[in-house]
Write a protein that holds these residues in place. Structure first.
Motif, PDB file in Angstrom:
ATOM      1  N   ARG A 233      -3.821  -8.983 -15.370  1.00  0.00           N
ATOM      2  CA  ARG A 233      -2.870  -8.997 -14.263  1.00  0.00           C
ATOM      3  C   ARG A 233      -3.077  -7.721 -13.452  1.00  0.00           C
ATOM      4  O   ARG A 233      -3.540  -6.709 -13.955  1.00  0.00           O
ATOM      5  CB  ARG A 233      -1.419  -9.072 -14.775  1.00  0.00           C
ATOM      6  CG  ARG A 233      -1.172 -10.214 -15.713  1.00  0.00           C
ATOM      7  CD  ARG A 233      -1.250 -11.565 -15.021  1.00  0.00           C
ATOM      8  NE  ARG A 233      -0.062 -11.831 -14.246  1.00  0.00           N
ATOM      9  CZ  ARG A 233       1.041 -12.400 -14.735  1.00  0.00           C
ATOM     10  NH1 ARG A 233       1.116 -12.698 -16.038  1.00  0.00           N
ATOM     11  NH2 ARG A 233       2.087 -12.646 -13.964  1.00  0.00           N
ATOM     12  N   ARG A 234      -2.672  -7.762 -12.222  1.00  0.00           N
ATOM     13  CA  ARG A 234      -2.954  -6.658 -11.314  1.00  0.00           C
ATOM     14  C   ARG A 234      -1.866  -5.581 -11.381  1.00  0.00           C
ATOM     15  O   ARG A 234      -0.674  -5.878 -11.460  1.00  0.00           O
ATOM     16  CB  ARG A 234      -3.070  -7.189  -9.881  1.00  0.00           C
ATOM     17  CG  ARG A 234      -3.716  -6.237  -8.898  1.00  0.00           C
ATOM     18  CD  ARG A 234      -3.947  -6.943  -7.566  1.00  0.00           C
ATOM     19  NE  ARG A 234      -4.671  -6.101  -6.637  1.00  0.00           N
ATOM     20  CZ  ARG A 234      -5.979  -5.977  -6.600  1.00  0.00           C
ATOM     21  NH1 ARG A 234      -6.703  -6.665  -7.463  1.00  0.00           N
ATOM     22  NH2 ARG A 234      -6.577  -5.188  -5.728  1.00  0.00           N
ATOM     23  N   LEU A 235      -2.308  -4.313 -11.332  1.00  0.00           N
ATOM     24  CA  LEU A 235      -1.405  -3.177 -11.233  1.00  0.00           C
ATOM     25  C   LEU A 235      -1.474  -2.678  -9.793  1.00  0.00           C
ATOM     26  O   LEU A 235      -2.539  -2.288  -9.313  1.00  0.00           O
ATOM     27  CB  LEU A 235      -1.823  -2.084 -12.211  1.00  0.00           C
ATOM     28  CG  LEU A 235      -0.853  -0.934 -12.468  1.00  0.00           C
ATOM     29  CD1 LEU A 235       0.475  -1.452 -13.006  1.00  0.00           C
ATOM     30  CD2 LEU A 235      -1.469   0.065 -13.443  1.00  0.00           C
ATOM     31  N   VAL A 236      -0.335  -2.724  -9.104  1.00  0.00           N
ATOM     32  CA  VAL A 236      -0.283  -2.446  -7.661  1.00  0.00           C
ATOM     33  C   VAL A 236       0.363  -1.084  -7.415  1.00  0.00           C
ATOM     34  O   VAL A 236       1.319  -0.704  -8.091  1.00  0.00           O
ATOM     35  CB  VAL A 236       0.527  -3.547  -6.935  1.00  0.00           C
ATOM     36  CG1 VAL A 236       0.668  -3.234  -5.450  1.00  0.00           C
ATOM     37  CG2 VAL A 236      -0.136  -4.903  -7.142  1.00  0.00           C
ATOM     38  N   PHE A 237      -0.153  -0.354  -6.436  1.00  0.00           N
ATOM     39  CA  PHE A 237       0.464   0.905  -6.015  1.00  0.00           C
ATOM     40  C   PHE A 237       1.286   0.650  -4.766  1.00  0.00           C
ATOM     41  O   PHE A 237       0.790   0.095  -3.783  1.00  0.00           O
ATOM     42  CB  PHE A 237      -0.613   1.955  -5.720  1.00  0.00           C
ATOM     43  CG  PHE A 237      -0.067   3.236  -5.153  1.00  0.00           C
ATOM     44  CD1 PHE A 237       0.808   4.030  -5.885  1.00  0.00           C
ATOM     45  CD2 PHE A 237      -0.428   3.655  -3.879  1.00  0.00           C
ATOM     46  CE1 PHE A 237       1.302   5.217  -5.362  1.00  0.00           C
ATOM     47  CE2 PHE A 237       0.060   4.834  -3.349  1.00  0.00           C
ATOM     48  CZ  PHE A 237       0.932   5.617  -4.097  1.00  0.00           C
ATOM     49  N   GLU A 238       2.562   1.039  -4.793  1.00  0.00           N
ATOM     50  CA  GLU A 238       3.453   0.869  -3.644  1.00  0.00           C
ATOM     51  C   GLU A 238       3.933   2.252  -3.192  1.00  0.00           C
ATOM     52  O   GLU A 238       4.845   2.834  -3.772  1.00  0.00           O
ATOM     53  CB  GLU A 238       4.642  -0.006  -4.024  1.00  0.00           C
ATOM     54  CG  GLU A 238       5.708  -0.131  -2.945  1.00  0.00           C
ATOM     55  CD  GLU A 238       5.144  -0.401  -1.569  1.00  0.00           C
ATOM     56  OE1 GLU A 238       5.290   0.483  -0.697  1.00  0.00           O
ATOM     57  OE2 GLU A 238       4.560  -1.482  -1.360  1.00  0.00           O
ATOM     58  N   PRO A 239       3.335   2.808  -2.131  1.00  0.00           N
ATOM     59  CA  PRO A 239       3.690   4.162  -1.689  1.00  0.00           C
ATOM     60  C   PRO A 239       5.108   4.295  -1.168  1.00  0.00           C
ATOM     61  O   PRO A 239       5.648   5.404  -1.085  1.00  0.00           O
ATOM     62  CB  PRO A 239       2.662   4.462  -0.596  1.00  0.00           C
ATOM     63  CG  PRO A 239       2.216   3.117  -0.115  1.00  0.00           C
ATOM     64  CD  PRO A 239       2.254   2.221  -1.310  1.00  0.00           C
ATOM     65  N   GLY A 240       5.744   3.174  -0.812  1.00  0.00           N
ATOM     66  CA  GLY A 240       7.108   3.237  -0.304  1.00  0.00           C
ATOM     67  C   GLY A 240       8.161   3.356  -1.387  1.00  0.00           C
ATOM     68  O   GLY A 240       9.329   3.605  -1.091  1.00  0.00           O
ATOM     69  N   ALA A 241       7.753   3.211  -2.641  1.00  0.00           N
ATOM     70  CA  ALA A 241       8.672   3.394  -3.772  1.00  0.00           C
ATOM     71  C   ALA A 241       8.534   4.840  -4.229  1.00  0.00           C
ATOM     72  O   ALA A 241       7.609   5.183  -4.967  1.00  0.00           O
ATOM     73  CB  ALA A 241       8.329   2.423  -4.904  1.00  0.00           C
ATOM     74  N   VAL A 242       9.444   5.679  -3.793  1.00  0.00           N
ATOM     75  CA  VAL A 242       9.283   7.131  -3.942  1.00  0.00           C
ATOM     76  C   VAL A 242      10.271   7.704  -4.955  1.00  0.00           C
ATOM     77  O   VAL A 242      11.471   7.433  -4.889  1.00  0.00           O
ATOM     78  CB  VAL A 242       9.469   7.841  -2.586  1.00  0.00           C
ATOM     79  CG1 VAL A 242       9.373   9.356  -2.744  1.00  0.00           C
ATOM     80  CG2 VAL A 242       8.440   7.340  -1.578  1.00  0.00           C
ATOM     81  N   ALA A 243       9.745   8.492  -5.875  1.00  0.00           N
ATOM     82  CA  ALA A 243      10.565   9.257  -6.815  1.00  0.00           C
ATOM     83  C   ALA A 243      10.345  10.734  -6.521  1.00  0.00           C
ATOM     84  O   ALA A 243       9.206  11.200  -6.476  1.00  0.00           O
ATOM     85  CB  ALA A 243      10.187   8.936  -8.250  1.00  0.00           C
TER      86      ALA A 243
END
Length: 387
Positions: A233-243
């Motif tokens: 399954r794919r692991l996606v990077f979402e730059p808009g989810a910010v910690a």
């Protein structure tokens, strides 16, 4: 000897800069640009393992509860890892039906706390986030959006280091630069073979892909997140989810944090080394090998290059003498600034120290792992960002 010099120098240069530049280029030309379908309502649980976090946990929970999650149902489970302060009381003080919290009988380490929490979660998605990482508005909705694609197994958020304006020192500045590069590389990898792994400040996984038990002697964020590519399954990077997280400005604290992180990360990489088989895992395997494997070996290649430079400079001079002088300048400047603080004001000294200390910690961490050292429990270094 000359051939070894160029092989060693080439591997170091490729790992530090060439890989990132090449992958950013490939992502721009060949990267996946699949549009997201409409959001699919999901039930997600934010799992927070906390140890003596009474100063941060209430503020953290507010950043979760105040999120606009759109069509998604999001609740929170806090596991207080045998805390000796009021972490549990502070978590429950918000009196929200969306917040559950309990405390383990003893301090067993983060992995044990996560395992205890996972046993109580039946949501579609588990969102992992550190207790001292504050979520920017809209982060959870952005994190959950890619799960509308059926091949998405996990989604990584982006770490944004924080410190008070005018403070934080060279370490904080170098840390910000590093994470900016890391985010650019994650974005490129995500568009090609998928993000390599998540960082523990914020990431989400389909509950069905999360193992029931998290080993205590590995980097939990790496081990959990790579279960997605392990199951194709794919692991996606979402730059808009910010910690947002404050980074420590104390060199000793940061050095030991990196040592422990590398030790546990190396052990996790070795445990999941089957994922570096391109025949079975394709481009992701190559990314894992170059990003995680080669990157750590650089810590041992650097002293080898220094020795080879000494020999080559003595035999042929020229470019080899220049290479030797550059290395001596970096190492000498970093060491001198640590011993005599006024040298820290010199331009570029901060990056030099970050580079040298980072690789020294990496080498030390791998040697600890090979020697059988197991870091399971410790008191994390905390640097509070002033508002």
């Amino acid at each position: 000897m000359i051939l070894l010099f160029w092989i060693c120098a080439g591997l170091i240069a490729f790992s530090l800069a060439g890989y990132g530049l090449l992958w950013c280029f490939l992502a721009a030309v060949f990267g996946r640009r699949a549009p997201l379908p409409p959001e699919q309502p999901l039930h997600a649980t934010v799992l927070i393992a906390a140890r003596n976090e009474e100063a941060a946990i209430r503020a953290k929970l507010k950043t979760v509860l105040e999120q606009d999650c759109g069509p998604h149902e999001v609740d929170v489970l806090v596991v207080s890892d045998g805390s000796e302060d009021a972490t549990l009381e502070q978590a429950l003080s918000l009196d929200s039906p969306r917040v559950r919290a309990f405390q383990t009988p003893e301090h067993g380490g983060k992995a044990q706390a996560l395992t205890a929490g996972l046993a109580r979660i039946e949501a579609d998605v588990v969102i992992f986030s550190d207790a001292n990482s504050m979520l920017a508005p809209g982060s959870l909705r952005r994190l959950l959006a890619p799960f509308a694609l059926p091949d998405t197994g996990g989604v990584c958020g982006r770490l944004q280091p924080q410190h008070r304006k005018g403070r934080g020192g060279w370490l904080a500045r170098a840390e910000r630069l590093f994470w900016a590069y890391d985010s650019a590389l994650k974005a490129a990898e995500s568009r090609l073979g998928g993000a390599v792994s998540a960082q523990g400040t914020l990431y989400g996984m389909r509950r069905a892909l999360v193992p029931e038990r998290v080993p205590g002697d590995v980097a939990d964020d790496f081990f959990i997140s790579v279960q997605a590519p392990a199951l194709h399954r794919r692991l996606v990077f979402e730059p808009g989810a910010v910690a947002q997280e404050a980074v420590t400005s104390h060199t000793g604290d940061e050095f030991m944090r990196r040592v422990r992180s590398t030790e546990r990360g190396w052990r996790g990489l070795m445990r999941m080394r089957r994922l570096m088989n391109p025949g079975k895992y394709g481009l992701y395997a190559l990314q894992l090998l170059l990003h995680k494997g080669l990157r750590r070996i650089v810590a041992f290649l650097l002293p080898v290059l220094l020795v080879l430079s000494l020999s080559a400079a003595a035999a042929q001079g020229g470019v080899y003498t220049a290479a030797l002088l550059v290395q001596l300048l970096v190492y000498g400047g970093a060491g001198g600034a640590l011993l005599w603080p006024p040298l820290a004001r010199l331009p570029g000294s901060g990056l030099g120290r970050f580079f040298v200390l980072g690789h020294a910690a990496m080498a030390f961490g791998i040697l600890r792992a090979m020697a059988g050292v197991h870091s399971v429990r410790w008191a994390p270094a905390r640097s509070v960002a002033d508002e």
